[in-house]
Design a protein around this motif. Structure first.
Motif, PDB file in Angstrom:
ATOM      1  N   LYS A 113       0.583  -1.454  -0.153  1.00 57.85           N
ATOM      2  CA  LYS A 113       0.638   0.242  -0.004  1.00 57.85           C
ATOM      3  C   LYS A 113       1.215   1.029  -0.338  1.00 57.85           C
ATOM      4  O   LYS A 113       1.802   1.436   0.801  1.00 57.85           O
ATOM      5  CB  LYS A 113      -0.921   0.012   1.426  1.00 57.85           C
ATOM      6  N   THR A 114       0.154   2.236  -0.233  1.00 53.66           N
ATOM      7  CA  THR A 114       1.193   3.529  -0.618  1.00 53.66           C
ATOM      8  C   THR A 114       0.457   4.865   0.891  1.00 53.66           C
ATOM      9  O   THR A 114      -0.606   4.265   0.809  1.00 53.66           O
ATOM     10  CB  THR A 114       1.061   4.129  -1.831  1.00 53.66           C
ATOM     11  N   VAL A 153       3.219   9.276  -4.779  1.00 48.06           N
ATOM     12  CA  VAL A 153       3.240   9.435  -3.015  1.00 48.06           C
ATOM     13  C   VAL A 153       4.780   9.343  -3.606  1.00 48.06           C
ATOM     14  O   VAL A 153       5.634   9.255  -3.476  1.00 48.06           O
ATOM     15  CB  VAL A 153       3.510   8.362  -2.072  1.00 48.06           C
ATOM     16  N   VAL A 154       4.798  10.904  -2.721  1.00 45.81           N
ATOM     17  CA  VAL A 154       6.707  11.077  -2.949  1.00 45.81           C
ATOM     18  C   VAL A 154       6.636  11.699  -0.841  1.00 45.81           C
ATOM     19  O   VAL A 154       5.438  12.680  -1.227  1.00 45.81           O
ATOM     20  CB  VAL A 154       7.207  12.927  -3.770  1.00 45.81           C
ATOM     21  N   ASN A 155       7.788  10.989  -0.201  1.00 41.65           N
ATOM     22  CA  ASN A 155       7.814  11.530   1.376  1.00 41.65           C
ATOM     23  C   ASN A 155       9.194  12.083   1.570  1.00 41.65           C
ATOM     24  O   ASN A 155       9.362  11.593   0.647  1.00 41.65           O
ATOM     25  CB  ASN A 155       7.212  10.258   2.062  1.00 41.65           C
ATOM     26  N   PHE A 156       8.638  13.378   1.575  1.00 43.47           N
ATOM     27  CA  PHE A 156      10.786  14.074   2.014  1.00 43.47           C
ATOM     28  C   PHE A 156      10.932  14.052   3.377  1.00 43.47           C
ATOM     29  O   PHE A 156       9.214  14.504   4.134  1.00 43.47           O
ATOM     30  CB  PHE A 156      10.676  15.548   1.834  1.00 43.47           C
ATOM     31  N   SER A 157      11.717  13.499   4.245  1.00 43.17           N
ATOM     32  CA  SER A 157      11.661  14.055   5.545  1.00 43.17           C
ATOM     33  C   SER A 157      12.408  15.396   5.065  1.00 43.17           C
ATOM     34  O   SER A 157      12.489  16.282   4.028  1.00 43.17           O
ATOM     35  CB  SER A 157      13.604  13.328   6.204  1.00 43.17           C
ATOM     36  N   ILE A 183      -3.360   6.229   1.219  1.00 41.25           N
ATOM     37  CA  ILE A 183      -3.631   6.650   0.369  1.00 41.25           C
ATOM     38  C   ILE A 183      -3.708   5.421  -0.521  1.00 41.25           C
ATOM     39  O   ILE A 183      -2.850   4.451  -1.307  1.00 41.25           O
ATOM     40  CB  ILE A 183      -2.599   7.988  -0.402  1.00 41.25           C
ATOM     41  N   SER A 184      -5.210   5.929  -1.353  1.00 39.82           N
ATOM     42  CA  SER A 184      -5.636   4.701  -2.289  1.00 39.82           C
ATOM     43  C   SER A 184      -6.177   5.555  -3.736  1.00 39.82           C
ATOM     44  O   SER A 184      -6.715   6.764  -3.465  1.00 39.82           O
ATOM     45  CB  SER A 184      -6.492   4.271  -1.829  1.00 39.82           C
ATOM     46  N   ALA A 207       2.447  -2.096  -6.183  1.00 44.61           N
ATOM     47  CA  ALA A 207       3.041  -0.912  -5.895  1.00 44.61           C
ATOM     48  C   ALA A 207       4.793  -0.794  -5.097  1.00 44.61           C
ATOM     49  O   ALA A 207       5.266  -1.769  -5.206  1.00 44.61           O
ATOM     50  CB  ALA A 207       2.368  -1.030  -4.343  1.00 44.61           C
ATOM     51  N   ARG A 208       5.209  -0.288  -5.306  1.00 43.57           N
ATOM     52  CA  ARG A 208       5.985   0.029  -5.501  1.00 43.57           C
ATOM     53  C   ARG A 208       7.326   1.146  -4.361  1.00 43.57           C
ATOM     54  O   ARG A 208       6.339   2.269  -4.591  1.00 43.57           O
ATOM     55  CB  ARG A 208       7.498   0.044  -7.156  1.00 43.57           C
TER      56      ARG A 208
END
Length: 233
Positions: free
Chosen positions: A51-52, A73-77, A151-152, A162-163
Motif C-alpha cells: 500500500k502507498t 506519492v513522494v515523502n520527504f524528510s 493513500i489509495s 506498488a513500489r
C-alpha cells in the motif's frame, strides 16, 4: 540530448511496470539536477509494497490517468525538503539568510510542489515519447503530516502493483517515491524513433516565421505607393 530511459534490443521489447518506474525515477533526478544543481541518486534496489501512504515530514500525491492509471506519492524528510528548497532558491539568486528554515512554511511547500509538478510533467513527456501513449496528471499539493496516512486510488485496478524507491540527496538526506499502478506491459510491434521536441525551438520557430510573414507583407497591387512616400510612411 537525454538518453532514452528504456533501452531496446534485437528481441521483442516488452516494457513493464518496473520500466515505467525507472522512467519516473529518471525524471526525478533530471529535474532536480537541472533545477538546483543538486545531485540526487536513487537506490538500485526497489521495494515491493502492499500500500502507498503519506509519511512525516512533508509529502505529496499525484494521480495520473490516460494510457494507464496510477498514483505517485513522494515523502520527504524535513532535512531533505529544506536542502532541496534552499538549493533551488539560492540557485535562483535568493540569499540564504532570506530563506525559510522550517519545512512547515508555505514557501517550502510551494517550491516543493512546483518541483514535483515539473517532475511529473517531464515524466508524462517521456511516456508520450517512449511509450507512444498519453497520460494526464492531477495538480500536486504538498502536505505536512505528523503521522502515516494511507493513500489509495479511487478506481478498480485488476492487478495492482506498488513500489517504493529510496532517493538520497547530495548531503545524504533521504526521501522516498512510491508508485502504485495496474500491472501492465507495452510490447513493441515495430521499431520507431522517439520524437524529442524542444519547446524553446518551437517558440523560436514561431517567432521567426512571424517576422518572415511580416517582412513579406506588401501593399495591395492597386494601392499607390507614391502616396506613402509623400506622407513619409
Amino acid at each position: 540530448m537525454n538518453k532514452p530511459a528504456i533501452k531496446s534490443n534485437n528481441k521483442t521489447t516488452v516494457i513493464t511496470t518496473d520500466d515505467i518506474l525507472v522512467m519516473l525515477c529518471k525524471s526525478v533526478t533530471d529535474v532536480l539536477a537541472n533545477a538546483n544543481a543538486n545531485m540526487v541518486t536513487y537506490s538500485a534496489l526497489v521495494q515491493k509494497i502492499s500500500k502507498t501512504s503519506l509519511k512525516p515530514d512533508i509529502g505529496s500525491f499525484v494521480l495520473f490517468d490516460g494510457g494507464f492509471s496510477g498514483l505517485v506519492v513522494v515523502n520527504f524528510s524535513a532535512a531533505a525538503a529544506i536542502e532541496i528548497y534552499q538549493s533551488y532558491m539560492t540557485n535562483m539568486g535568493i540569499p540564504l539568510p532570506e530563506l525559510s528554515t522550517r519545512h512547515t512554511s508555505d514557501d517550502v511547500g510551494n517550491v516543493m510542489g512546483e518541483l514535483l509538478n515539473q517532475i511529473l510533467g517531464d515524466f508524462t513527456s517521456l511516456v508520450g515519447k517512449e511509450l507512444q501513449t498519453s497520460i494526464t496528471q492531477s495538480q500536486p499539493k504538498m502536505l505536512t503530516v505528523n503521522k502515516q496516512l494511507i493513500i489509495s486510488i479511487d478506481t478498480n485496478l485488476d492487478r495492482p502493483q506498488a513500489r517504493r524507491v529510496t532517493f538520497t540527496t547530495q548531503n545524504g538526506n533521504i526521501f522516498y517515491l512510491e508508485l502504485a499502478m495496474d500491472r501492465t506491459e507495452f510490447i513493441k510491434l515495430h521499431d520507431f524513433v522517439p520524437e524529442d521536441y524542444d519547446p524553446d525551438d518551437i517558440i523560436r520557430g514561431a517567432s521567426e516565421q512571424a517576422k518572415k510573414d511580416k517582412k513579406d507583407e506588401k501593399p495591395d497591387d492597386g494601392f499607390d505607393a507614391s502616396l506613402l512616400d509623400e506622407l513619409g510612411i
